[in-house]
Write an enzyme that holds these catalytic residues in place. Structure first.
Site, PDB file in Angstrom:
ATOM      1  N   ASP A  61     -44.476  -4.779  12.264  1.00 17.76           N
ATOM      2  CA  ASP A  61     -43.215  -5.658  12.825  1.00 17.76           C
ATOM      3  C   ASP A  61     -43.214  -6.874  11.641  1.00 17.76           C
ATOM      4  OD1 ASP A  61     -41.454  -7.200  14.070  1.00 17.76           O
ATOM      5  OD2 ASP A  61     -42.806  -7.887  15.515  1.00 17.76           O
ATOM      6  N   ASP A  86     -36.200  -4.038  12.733  1.00 14.83           N
ATOM      7  CA  ASP A  86     -37.470  -4.801  11.910  1.00 14.83           C
ATOM      8  C   ASP A  86     -38.921  -4.367  12.570  1.00 14.83           C
ATOM      9  OD1 ASP A  86     -37.184  -6.088  14.126  1.00 14.83           O
ATOM     10  OD2 ASP A  86     -37.089  -8.041  13.332  1.00 14.83           O
ATOM     11  N   GLU A  87     -38.959  -3.355  13.265  1.00  9.49           N
ATOM     12  CA  GLU A  87     -40.143  -2.926  14.097  1.00  9.49           C
ATOM     13  C   GLU A  87     -40.338  -1.537  14.303  1.00  9.49           C
ATOM     14  OE1 GLU A  87     -41.224  -4.431  17.871  1.00  9.49           O
ATOM     15  OE2 GLU A  87     -39.284  -5.080  18.180  1.00  9.49           O
TER      16      GLU A  87
END
Length: 384
Positions: free
Chosen positions: A32, A122-123
Protein backbone atom coordinates in the site's frame (compact mmCIF):
# COMPACT_ATOMS: atom_id res chain seq x y z
CA UNK A 1 7.30 -10.57 18.83
CA UNK A 2 5.92 -9.49 15.48
CA UNK A 3 8.51 -8.78 12.82
CA UNK A 4 8.63 -5.13 11.79
CA UNK A 5 11.38 -2.97 10.36
CA UNK A 6 10.04 0.08 12.16
CA UNK A 7 8.88 -0.84 15.64
CA UNK A 8 8.31 -3.69 18.08
CA UNK A 9 4.88 -4.44 19.42
CA UNK A 10 4.42 -4.76 23.19
CA UNK A 11 3.65 -8.24 24.49
CA UNK A 12 -0.03 -8.91 23.65
CA UNK A 13 -2.63 -10.52 25.85
CA UNK A 14 -3.07 -14.30 25.49
CA UNK A 15 -5.88 -15.31 23.17
CA UNK A 16 -7.73 -18.53 22.51
CA UNK A 17 -6.23 -20.41 19.52
CA UNK A 18 -8.33 -21.45 16.54
CA UNK A 19 -8.16 -24.47 14.27
CA UNK A 20 -7.27 -22.30 11.28
CA UNK A 21 -3.99 -21.15 12.78
CA UNK A 22 -0.80 -22.90 11.77
CA UNK A 23 -2.26 -24.45 8.64
CA UNK A 24 -0.45 -22.18 6.22
CA UNK A 25 2.50 -19.84 6.17
CA UNK A 26 2.19 -16.09 6.04
CA UNK A 27 2.79 -15.61 2.31
CA UNK A 28 0.27 -12.96 1.27
CA UNK A 29 1.55 -9.41 0.92
CA UNK A 30 -0.59 -6.29 1.01
CA UNK A 31 1.42 -3.48 -0.56
CA UNK A 32 0.00 0.00 0.00
CA UNK A 33 1.60 3.24 -1.17
CA UNK A 34 1.79 5.87 1.58
CA UNK A 35 -0.30 9.04 1.08
CA UNK A 36 -0.03 8.28 -2.63
CA UNK A 37 -1.07 11.52 -4.35
CA UNK A 38 0.77 13.66 -1.80
CA UNK A 39 3.88 11.48 -2.03
CA UNK A 40 3.96 11.90 -5.82
CA UNK A 41 3.76 15.68 -5.37
CA UNK A 42 6.62 15.62 -2.84
CA UNK A 43 8.66 13.40 -5.13
CA UNK A 44 8.22 15.69 -8.11
CA UNK A 45 8.70 18.96 -6.21
CA UNK A 46 11.63 18.83 -3.74
CA UNK A 47 10.43 22.04 -2.07
CA UNK A 48 7.40 20.14 -0.73
CA UNK A 49 9.40 17.42 1.03
CA UNK A 50 9.02 17.45 4.77
CA UNK A 51 6.16 19.97 4.54
CA UNK A 52 2.42 19.41 5.06
CA UNK A 53 0.85 18.94 1.64
CA UNK A 54 -2.85 18.79 0.72
CA UNK A 55 -3.92 17.59 -2.72
CA UNK A 56 -7.23 19.08 -3.83
CA UNK A 57 -9.12 22.23 -3.08
CA UNK A 58 -12.64 22.02 -1.69
CA UNK A 59 -12.20 18.31 -0.92
CA UNK A 60 -8.99 16.79 0.43
CA UNK A 61 -8.08 14.06 -2.07
CA UNK A 62 -4.85 13.24 -0.24
CA UNK A 63 -2.75 14.59 2.62
CA UNK A 64 0.90 14.01 3.41
CA UNK A 65 1.77 12.54 6.79
CA UNK A 66 3.06 15.95 7.84
CA UNK A 67 -0.48 17.28 7.27
CA UNK A 68 -2.15 14.24 8.85
CA UNK A 69 -0.21 14.96 12.03
CA UNK A 70 -2.41 18.07 12.41
CA UNK A 71 -5.63 16.06 12.01
CA UNK A 72 -6.14 16.58 8.27
CA UNK A 73 -8.13 13.69 6.84
CA UNK A 74 -8.63 12.45 3.30
CA UNK A 75 -12.11 13.25 1.91
CA UNK A 76 -12.54 16.01 4.48
CA UNK A 77 -13.32 19.63 3.82
CA UNK A 78 -10.46 21.66 2.37
CA UNK A 79 -11.46 24.67 4.46
CA UNK A 80 -11.44 22.60 7.64
CA UNK A 81 -8.06 21.14 6.67
CA UNK A 82 -6.56 24.61 6.38
CA UNK A 83 -8.01 25.60 9.75
CA UNK A 84 -6.29 22.57 11.27
CA UNK A 85 -3.05 23.14 9.37
CA UNK A 86 -2.86 26.72 8.03
CA UNK A 87 0.76 26.27 6.92
CA UNK A 88 -0.16 23.43 4.55
CA UNK A 89 0.66 23.74 0.87
CA UNK A 90 -2.41 23.06 -1.30
CA UNK A 91 -1.70 21.66 -4.77
CA UNK A 92 -4.16 20.75 -7.54
CA UNK A 93 -4.46 17.06 -8.43
CA UNK A 94 -2.45 15.74 -11.39
CA UNK A 95 -4.23 12.53 -12.30
CA UNK A 96 -1.96 11.70 -15.22
CA UNK A 97 1.11 11.82 -12.95
CA UNK A 98 -0.56 9.54 -10.41
CA UNK A 99 -1.61 7.08 -13.11
CA UNK A 100 1.94 6.94 -14.47
CA UNK A 101 3.38 6.37 -10.98
CA UNK A 102 0.82 3.62 -10.38
CA UNK A 103 1.77 1.88 -13.62
CA UNK A 104 5.44 1.94 -12.60
CA UNK A 105 4.67 0.53 -9.15
CA UNK A 106 2.49 -2.25 -10.53
CA UNK A 107 5.31 -3.18 -12.89
CA UNK A 108 7.49 -3.71 -9.78
CA UNK A 109 4.70 -5.86 -8.33
CA UNK A 110 4.56 -8.01 -11.46
CA UNK A 111 8.34 -8.37 -11.48
CA UNK A 112 8.09 -9.66 -7.90
CA UNK A 113 5.40 -12.30 -8.51
CA UNK A 114 2.92 -13.15 -11.27
CA UNK A 115 0.16 -13.43 -8.65
CA UNK A 116 -0.91 -9.80 -8.26
CA UNK A 117 -4.46 -8.67 -7.47
CA UNK A 118 -4.88 -4.92 -7.84
CA UNK A 119 -7.23 -3.38 -5.31
CA UNK A 120 -6.98 0.27 -6.34
CA UNK A 121 -4.56 2.67 -7.96
CA UNK A 122 -2.22 2.52 -4.95
CA UNK A 123 -2.55 -0.95 -3.39
CA UNK A 124 -2.46 -4.62 -4.30
CA UNK A 125 -2.29 -8.11 -2.85
CA UNK A 126 0.63 -10.33 -3.87
CA UNK A 127 0.96 -14.07 -3.28
CA UNK A 128 4.62 -15.11 -2.84
CA UNK A 129 3.97 -18.59 -1.48
CA UNK A 130 5.76 -20.40 -4.29
CA UNK A 131 8.84 -18.18 -4.43
CA UNK A 132 10.82 -19.21 -1.34
CA UNK A 133 13.42 -21.28 -3.21
CA UNK A 134 14.08 -18.70 -5.90
CA UNK A 135 13.41 -15.43 -4.08
CA UNK A 136 13.74 -16.12 -0.35
CA UNK A 137 11.32 -15.68 2.53
CA UNK A 138 8.25 -13.43 2.34
CA UNK A 139 10.01 -10.86 4.53
CA UNK A 140 13.03 -10.83 2.22
CA UNK A 141 10.78 -10.51 -0.83
CA UNK A 142 8.79 -7.67 0.76
CA UNK A 143 12.00 -5.86 1.75
CA UNK A 144 13.29 -5.99 -1.83
CA UNK A 145 9.91 -4.88 -3.17
CA UNK A 146 9.94 -1.81 -0.92
CA UNK A 147 13.51 -1.01 -1.94
CA UNK A 148 12.65 -1.43 -5.64
CA UNK A 149 9.62 0.87 -5.41
CA UNK A 150 11.72 3.47 -3.62
CA UNK A 151 14.60 3.21 -6.13
CA UNK A 152 12.65 2.83 -9.38
CA UNK A 153 9.59 4.99 -8.65
CA UNK A 154 10.78 7.20 -5.80
CA UNK A 155 7.82 6.52 -3.50
CA UNK A 156 7.43 5.10 0.02
CA UNK A 157 5.35 1.95 0.40
CA UNK A 158 4.21 -0.14 3.34
CA UNK A 159 3.86 -3.92 3.13
CA UNK A 160 1.92 -6.17 5.47
CA UNK A 161 2.53 -9.93 5.40
CA UNK A 162 0.11 -12.52 6.74
CA UNK A 163 -1.63 -15.82 6.04
CA UNK A 164 -4.84 -14.14 4.82
CA UNK A 165 -5.71 -11.09 2.74
CA UNK A 166 -7.61 -9.53 5.61
CA UNK A 167 -4.72 -9.80 8.07
CA UNK A 168 -2.19 -8.64 5.49
CA UNK A 169 -4.25 -5.49 4.92
CA UNK A 170 -4.56 -4.86 8.66
CA UNK A 171 -0.81 -5.39 9.02
CA UNK A 172 -0.02 -2.79 6.35
CA UNK A 173 -2.36 -0.30 8.03
CA UNK A 174 -0.68 -0.85 11.41
CA UNK A 175 2.78 -0.73 9.82
CA UNK A 176 2.30 2.67 8.17
CA UNK A 177 4.00 4.84 7.20
CA UNK A 178 6.87 3.38 5.17
CA UNK A 179 7.02 0.12 7.10
CA UNK A 180 7.04 -3.65 6.84
CA UNK A 181 5.10 -5.85 9.25
CA UNK A 182 4.84 -9.63 9.40
CA UNK A 183 2.08 -11.38 11.34
CA UNK A 184 3.26 -14.99 11.91
CA UNK A 185 0.56 -17.57 11.27
CA UNK A 186 0.82 -18.90 14.82
CA UNK A 187 0.51 -15.45 16.44
CA UNK A 188 -2.43 -14.03 14.51
CA UNK A 189 -4.88 -13.57 17.36
CA UNK A 190 -2.21 -12.08 19.60
CA UNK A 191 -1.75 -9.41 16.96
CA UNK A 192 -5.40 -8.95 16.05
CA UNK A 193 -7.31 -9.02 19.34
CA UNK A 194 -5.78 -5.93 21.04
CA UNK A 195 -6.62 -3.75 18.01
CA UNK A 196 -9.62 -1.37 17.99
CA UNK A 197 -12.73 -2.67 16.24
CA UNK A 198 -12.37 0.03 13.58
CA UNK A 199 -9.50 -1.98 12.07
CA UNK A 200 -11.97 -4.60 10.79
CA UNK A 201 -13.37 -4.42 7.27
CA UNK A 202 -16.97 -3.29 7.47
CA UNK A 203 -16.70 -1.27 10.68
CA UNK A 204 -17.52 2.28 9.67
CA UNK A 205 -18.80 5.13 11.80
CA UNK A 206 -22.30 3.68 12.32
CA UNK A 207 -21.17 0.13 13.17
CA UNK A 208 -18.38 1.47 15.38
CA UNK A 209 -20.88 3.51 17.37
CA UNK A 210 -23.18 0.50 17.82
CA UNK A 211 -20.31 -1.67 19.03
CA UNK A 212 -18.86 0.89 21.41
CA UNK A 213 -22.28 1.73 22.81
CA UNK A 214 -22.54 -2.00 23.58
CA UNK A 215 -19.17 -1.91 25.35
CA UNK A 216 -17.10 -3.47 22.56
CA UNK A 217 -13.95 -1.51 21.82
CA UNK A 218 -11.40 -4.11 20.73
CA UNK A 219 -11.41 -7.02 18.33
CA UNK A 220 -10.77 -9.36 21.26
CA UNK A 221 -13.89 -8.16 23.07
CA UNK A 222 -15.87 -8.79 19.89
CA UNK A 223 -14.37 -12.26 19.45
CA UNK A 224 -15.54 -13.55 22.84
CA UNK A 225 -19.09 -12.37 22.16
CA UNK A 226 -21.36 -15.18 20.93
CA UNK A 227 -22.06 -14.78 17.23
CA UNK A 228 -25.83 -14.55 17.78
CA UNK A 229 -25.37 -11.75 20.30
CA UNK A 230 -23.09 -9.86 17.91
CA UNK A 231 -25.69 -10.28 15.16
CA UNK A 232 -28.29 -8.74 17.45
CA UNK A 233 -26.05 -5.68 17.86
CA UNK A 234 -25.02 -5.00 14.26
CA UNK A 235 -27.35 -7.13 12.14
CA UNK A 236 -27.25 -10.68 10.86
CA UNK A 237 -24.95 -10.31 7.85
CA UNK A 238 -22.55 -7.87 9.52
CA UNK A 239 -22.45 -9.92 12.70
CA UNK A 240 -21.53 -13.11 10.87
CA UNK A 241 -18.90 -11.27 8.81
CA UNK A 242 -17.28 -9.50 11.77
CA UNK A 243 -17.28 -12.59 13.97
CA UNK A 244 -15.33 -14.47 11.30
CA UNK A 245 -12.81 -11.66 10.93
CA UNK A 246 -12.40 -11.39 14.70
CA UNK A 247 -11.15 -15.00 14.64
CA UNK A 248 -8.91 -14.33 11.59
CA UNK A 249 -11.08 -16.40 9.26
CA UNK A 250 -10.78 -15.25 5.66
CA UNK A 251 -10.71 -17.99 2.97
CA UNK A 252 -10.18 -15.66 -0.01
CA UNK A 253 -7.03 -16.13 -2.07
CA UNK A 254 -5.16 -13.70 -4.28
CA UNK A 255 -6.93 -13.85 -7.64
CA UNK A 256 -5.70 -12.73 -11.03
CA UNK A 257 -7.61 -12.84 -14.29
CA UNK A 258 -10.96 -13.15 -12.52
CA UNK A 259 -13.94 -12.31 -14.73
CA UNK A 260 -15.89 -9.47 -13.16
CA UNK A 261 -19.28 -8.10 -14.07
CA UNK A 262 -18.52 -4.57 -12.88
CA UNK A 263 -15.87 -2.44 -11.23
CA UNK A 264 -16.88 0.56 -9.16
CA UNK A 265 -16.06 2.98 -6.39
CA UNK A 266 -18.01 5.62 -4.53
CA UNK A 267 -17.33 8.54 -2.21
CA UNK A 268 -19.51 10.12 0.47
CA UNK A 269 -19.48 13.93 0.25
CA UNK A 270 -21.31 14.72 3.47
CA UNK A 271 -24.12 17.22 3.77
CA UNK A 272 -22.07 20.37 3.21
CA UNK A 273 -22.89 21.92 -0.18
CA UNK A 274 -20.23 21.14 -2.79
CA UNK A 275 -19.29 23.24 -5.78
CA UNK A 276 -19.28 21.73 -9.25
CA UNK A 277 -15.48 21.99 -9.28
CA UNK A 278 -15.25 20.00 -6.04
CA UNK A 279 -17.55 17.34 -7.42
CA UNK A 280 -15.54 17.19 -10.64
CA UNK A 281 -12.30 16.66 -8.66
CA UNK A 282 -13.89 13.90 -6.58
CA UNK A 283 -15.31 12.17 -9.64
CA UNK A 284 -11.94 12.47 -11.37
CA UNK A 285 -10.30 10.59 -8.50
CA UNK A 286 -12.98 7.89 -8.66
CA UNK A 287 -12.52 7.48 -12.40
CA UNK A 288 -8.77 7.20 -11.96
CA UNK A 289 -9.26 4.49 -9.33
CA UNK A 290 -11.76 2.35 -11.22
CA UNK A 291 -9.95 2.56 -14.56
CA UNK A 292 -6.72 1.52 -12.87
CA UNK A 293 -8.52 -1.50 -11.45
CA UNK A 294 -10.04 -2.18 -14.88
CA UNK A 295 -6.60 -2.29 -16.50
CA UNK A 296 -5.14 -4.35 -13.65
CA UNK A 297 -7.86 -6.93 -14.32
CA UNK A 298 -6.95 -6.96 -18.02
CA UNK A 299 -10.43 -5.76 -19.02
CA UNK A 300 -12.18 -3.13 -21.07
CA UNK A 301 -15.66 -1.67 -20.48
CA UNK A 302 -18.53 -0.66 -22.71
CA UNK A 303 -20.82 1.08 -20.21
CA UNK A 304 -20.06 3.86 -17.71
CA UNK A 305 -22.47 4.35 -14.79
CA UNK A 306 -22.81 7.41 -12.56
CA UNK A 307 -24.62 6.89 -9.24
CA UNK A 308 -25.74 9.73 -7.00
CA UNK A 309 -27.46 10.29 -3.68
CA UNK A 310 -28.93 13.67 -2.79
CA UNK A 311 -29.51 15.57 0.43
CA UNK A 312 -33.17 14.47 0.54
CA UNK A 313 -31.98 10.81 0.36
CA UNK A 314 -33.31 10.28 -3.16
CA UNK A 315 -31.01 8.53 -5.61
CA UNK A 316 -30.38 8.77 -9.33
CA UNK A 317 -28.40 6.69 -11.79
CA UNK A 318 -27.18 7.68 -15.23
CA UNK A 319 -25.37 5.39 -17.65
CA UNK A 320 -23.74 5.78 -21.03
CA UNK A 321 -22.86 2.92 -23.39
CA UNK A 322 -19.81 3.74 -25.47
CA UNK A 323 -19.52 2.97 -29.18
CA UNK A 324 -16.29 1.05 -28.51
CA UNK A 325 -14.97 -0.78 -25.45
CA UNK A 326 -12.17 1.07 -23.68
CA UNK A 327 -9.76 1.09 -20.76
CA UNK A 328 -8.64 4.69 -21.32
CA UNK A 329 -8.94 7.06 -18.39
CA UNK A 330 -9.71 10.11 -20.53
CA UNK A 331 -12.51 8.33 -22.38
CA UNK A 332 -14.18 7.26 -19.16
CA UNK A 333 -13.67 10.68 -17.57
CA UNK A 334 -15.29 12.38 -20.56
CA UNK A 335 -18.25 10.01 -20.34
CA UNK A 336 -18.72 10.70 -16.62
CA UNK A 337 -18.52 14.44 -17.18
CA UNK A 338 -21.18 14.15 -19.86
CA UNK A 339 -23.41 12.31 -17.41
CA UNK A 340 -22.76 14.93 -14.73
CA UNK A 341 -23.80 17.64 -17.15
CA UNK A 342 -27.17 15.90 -17.57
CA UNK A 343 -27.90 16.18 -13.83
CA UNK A 344 -26.37 19.59 -13.17
CA UNK A 345 -29.73 21.10 -12.22
CA UNK A 346 -30.45 18.21 -9.84
CA UNK A 347 -27.09 18.67 -8.14
CA UNK A 348 -27.52 22.42 -7.76
CA UNK A 349 -31.12 22.10 -6.61
CA UNK A 350 -30.92 19.14 -4.21
CA UNK A 351 -27.29 18.93 -3.13
CA UNK A 352 -25.13 15.87 -3.72
CA UNK A 353 -24.13 13.75 -0.70
CA UNK A 354 -22.67 10.67 -2.42
CA UNK A 355 -21.28 9.98 -5.87
CA UNK A 356 -20.14 6.72 -7.41
CA UNK A 357 -18.68 5.54 -10.69
CA UNK A 358 -19.05 2.00 -12.03
CA UNK A 359 -17.81 0.33 -15.20
CA UNK A 360 -19.95 -2.47 -16.59
CA UNK A 361 -20.29 -4.55 -19.77
CA UNK A 362 -16.76 -5.81 -19.16
CA UNK A 363 -14.76 -7.96 -21.51
CA UNK A 364 -11.19 -9.16 -21.82
CA UNK A 365 -8.83 -6.61 -23.30
CA UNK A 366 -8.39 -7.61 -26.96
CA UNK A 367 -11.57 -9.68 -27.03
CA UNK A 368 -13.97 -6.85 -27.80
CA UNK A 369 -15.85 -6.74 -31.08
CA UNK A 370 -15.21 -4.10 -33.69
CA UNK A 371 -17.16 -0.92 -33.06
CA UNK A 372 -20.43 -0.48 -34.89
CA UNK A 373 -21.38 2.94 -36.27
CA UNK A 374 -23.96 3.74 -33.60
CA UNK A 375 -24.18 6.73 -31.32
CA UNK A 376 -23.49 6.17 -27.60
CA UNK A 377 -26.61 5.02 -25.77
CA UNK A 378 -27.57 6.91 -22.62
CA UNK A 379 -30.03 5.69 -20.02
CA UNK A 380 -31.39 7.23 -16.84
CA UNK A 381 -32.85 5.69 -13.73
CA UNK A 382 -34.24 7.69 -10.83
CA UNK A 383 -35.59 6.23 -7.63
CA UNK A 384 -36.52 7.36 -4.17
Amino acid sequence: MFVSDRAWFPPPQPAEPTLEQGRADATILHADLDAFYASVEQRDDPSLRGRPVIVGGGVVLAASYEAKAYGVQTAGSGAQALRLCPQAVVVPPRMSAYAEASRAVFEVFRQTTPLVEGVSIDEAFLDVGGLRRVSGSPVEIASRLRADVREKVGLPITVGIARTKFLAKVASAVGKPDGLLLVPSDRELEFLHPLPVERLWGVGAVTSRKLRDYGIGTVGQMAVLPERELMAVVGQAAGRHLHALAWARDPRRVQTGRRRRSIGAQHALGRRPRTLDEIDATVGALVDRVVRRLRAAGCVCRTVVLRMRFADFTRATRSLTLPQATARTETVRSAVRALLAQVRSLILGQGLTLVGVALTNLDRDGAEQLALPFEPETTAVDRA
